[in-house]
Scaffold this motif. Sequence first.
Motif, mmCIF file in Angstrom:
data_model
loop_
_atom_site.group_PDB
_atom_site.id
_atom_site.type_symbol
_atom_site.label_atom_id
_atom_site.label_comp_id
_atom_site.label_asym_id
_atom_site.label_seq_id
_atom_site.Cartn_x
_atom_site.Cartn_y
_atom_site.Cartn_z
ATOM 1 N N THR A 2 0.836 -1.188 0.000
ATOM 2 C CA THR A 2 0.000 0.000 0.000
ATOM 3 C C THR A 2 0.876 1.244 0.000
ATOM 4 N N ALA A 3 0.259 2.367 -0.413
ATOM 5 C CA ALA A 3 0.990 3.635 -0.385
ATOM 6 C C ALA A 3 1.234 4.017 1.069
ATOM 7 N N ARG A 4 2.418 4.478 1.390
ATOM 8 C CA ARG A 4 2.754 4.852 2.760
ATOM 9 C C ARG A 4 2.091 6.181 3.103
ATOM 10 N N VAL A 5 1.515 6.228 4.296
ATOM 11 C CA VAL A 5 0.822 7.420 4.774
ATOM 12 C C VAL A 5 1.385 7.781 6.137
ATOM 13 N N TYR A 6 1.745 9.038 6.328
ATOM 14 C CA TYR A 6 2.207 9.491 7.631
ATOM 15 C C TYR A 6 0.994 9.946 8.430
ATOM 16 N N VAL A 7 0.804 9.360 9.602
ATOM 17 C CA VAL A 7 -0.281 9.755 10.483
ATOM 18 C C VAL A 7 0.331 10.589 11.591
ATOM 19 N N LYS A 8 0.054 11.878 11.557
ATOM 20 C CA LYS A 8 0.609 12.797 12.548
ATOM 21 C C LYS A 8 -0.039 12.514 13.905
ATOM 22 N N PRO A 9 0.763 12.355 14.961
ATOM 23 C CA PRO A 9 0.186 12.119 16.290
ATOM 24 C C PRO A 9 -0.715 13.290 16.687
ATOM 25 N N PRO A 10 -1.742 13.013 17.486
ATOM 26 C CA PRO A 10 -2.641 14.090 17.925
ATOM 27 C C PRO A 10 -1.891 15.167 18.698
ATOM 28 N N TRP A 11 -2.437 16.375 18.688
ATOM 29 C CA TRP A 11 -1.825 17.527 19.349
ATOM 30 C C TRP A 11 -1.503 17.211 20.808
ATOM 31 N N MET A 12 -2.456 16.596 21.508
ATOM 32 C CA MET A 12 -2.278 16.296 22.933
ATOM 33 C C MET A 12 -1.070 15.396 23.160
ATOM 34 N N ARG A 77 -0.505 -3.421 20.734
ATOM 35 C CA ARG A 77 -1.805 -2.825 21.050
ATOM 36 C C ARG A 77 -2.341 -3.369 22.379
ATOM 37 N N GLU A 78 -2.134 -4.664 22.621
ATOM 38 C CA GLU A 78 -2.610 -5.264 23.864
ATOM 39 C C GLU A 78 -1.904 -4.654 25.070
ATOM 40 N N ARG A 79 -0.607 -4.435 24.926
ATOM 41 C CA ARG A 79 0.158 -3.901 26.053
ATOM 42 C C ARG A 79 -0.035 -2.397 26.262
ATOM 43 N N TYR A 80 -0.058 -1.626 25.154
ATOM 44 C CA TYR A 80 -0.095 -0.170 25.265
ATOM 45 C C TYR A 80 -1.396 0.460 24.771
ATOM 46 N N ALA A 87 -4.293 3.487 20.667
ATOM 47 C CA ALA A 87 -5.331 2.817 19.879
ATOM 48 C C ALA A 87 -5.832 3.730 18.764
ATOM 49 N N GLY A 88 -5.990 5.012 19.046
ATOM 50 C CA GLY A 88 -6.461 5.952 18.029
ATOM 51 C C GLY A 88 -5.508 6.060 16.857
ATOM 52 N N VAL A 89 -4.221 6.126 17.144
ATOM 53 C CA VAL A 89 -3.230 6.213 16.072
ATOM 54 C C VAL A 89 -3.202 4.907 15.277
ATOM 55 N N MET A 90 -3.271 3.783 15.967
ATOM 56 C CA MET A 90 -3.272 2.490 15.261
ATOM 57 C C MET A 90 -4.511 2.346 14.384
ATOM 58 N N PRO A 94 -4.252 3.265 7.545
ATOM 59 C CA PRO A 94 -5.065 2.602 6.528
ATOM 60 C C PRO A 94 -4.874 1.085 6.552
ATOM 61 N N ASP A 95 -3.664 0.646 6.809
ATOM 62 C CA ASP A 95 -3.354 -0.772 6.882
ATOM 63 C C ASP A 95 -2.322 -0.933 8.000
ATOM 64 N N PRO A 96 -2.679 -1.594 9.097
ATOM 65 C CA PRO A 96 -1.730 -1.706 10.213
ATOM 66 C C PRO A 96 -0.373 -2.266 9.817
#
Length: 106
Positions: A2-12, A77-80, A87-90, A94-96
Amino acid sequence: MTARVYVKPPWMQRHIANRLVPLFQRSMISRLTVKGRRSGRERTAPEGRLINRGRAEDITVEEVPEADRPPLLAAYRERYGGMPTVAGVMDALPDPTDHPVFRIHK
């Protein structure tokens, strides 16, 4: 692939959590430091030094093949996953299996 996508972490996470976790949960923090060949600036590389709890170790890393990532990401995911943003970032990926995963060799 898949095309790589950067998911910026939330502001908080970027402005609050990333600064508070080292103060209260030092055991959760490890830092990988490598120097760029030309610039001397810190970079991601196959060799480096991992500092954890004040101990430094020289290491090498290799990227885990996409087919081998799902069980590792599930364990992460189970640990953290209870942390507010993990969980929100995961879920936002688009594809884990597109999330880079590295095996560390000491």
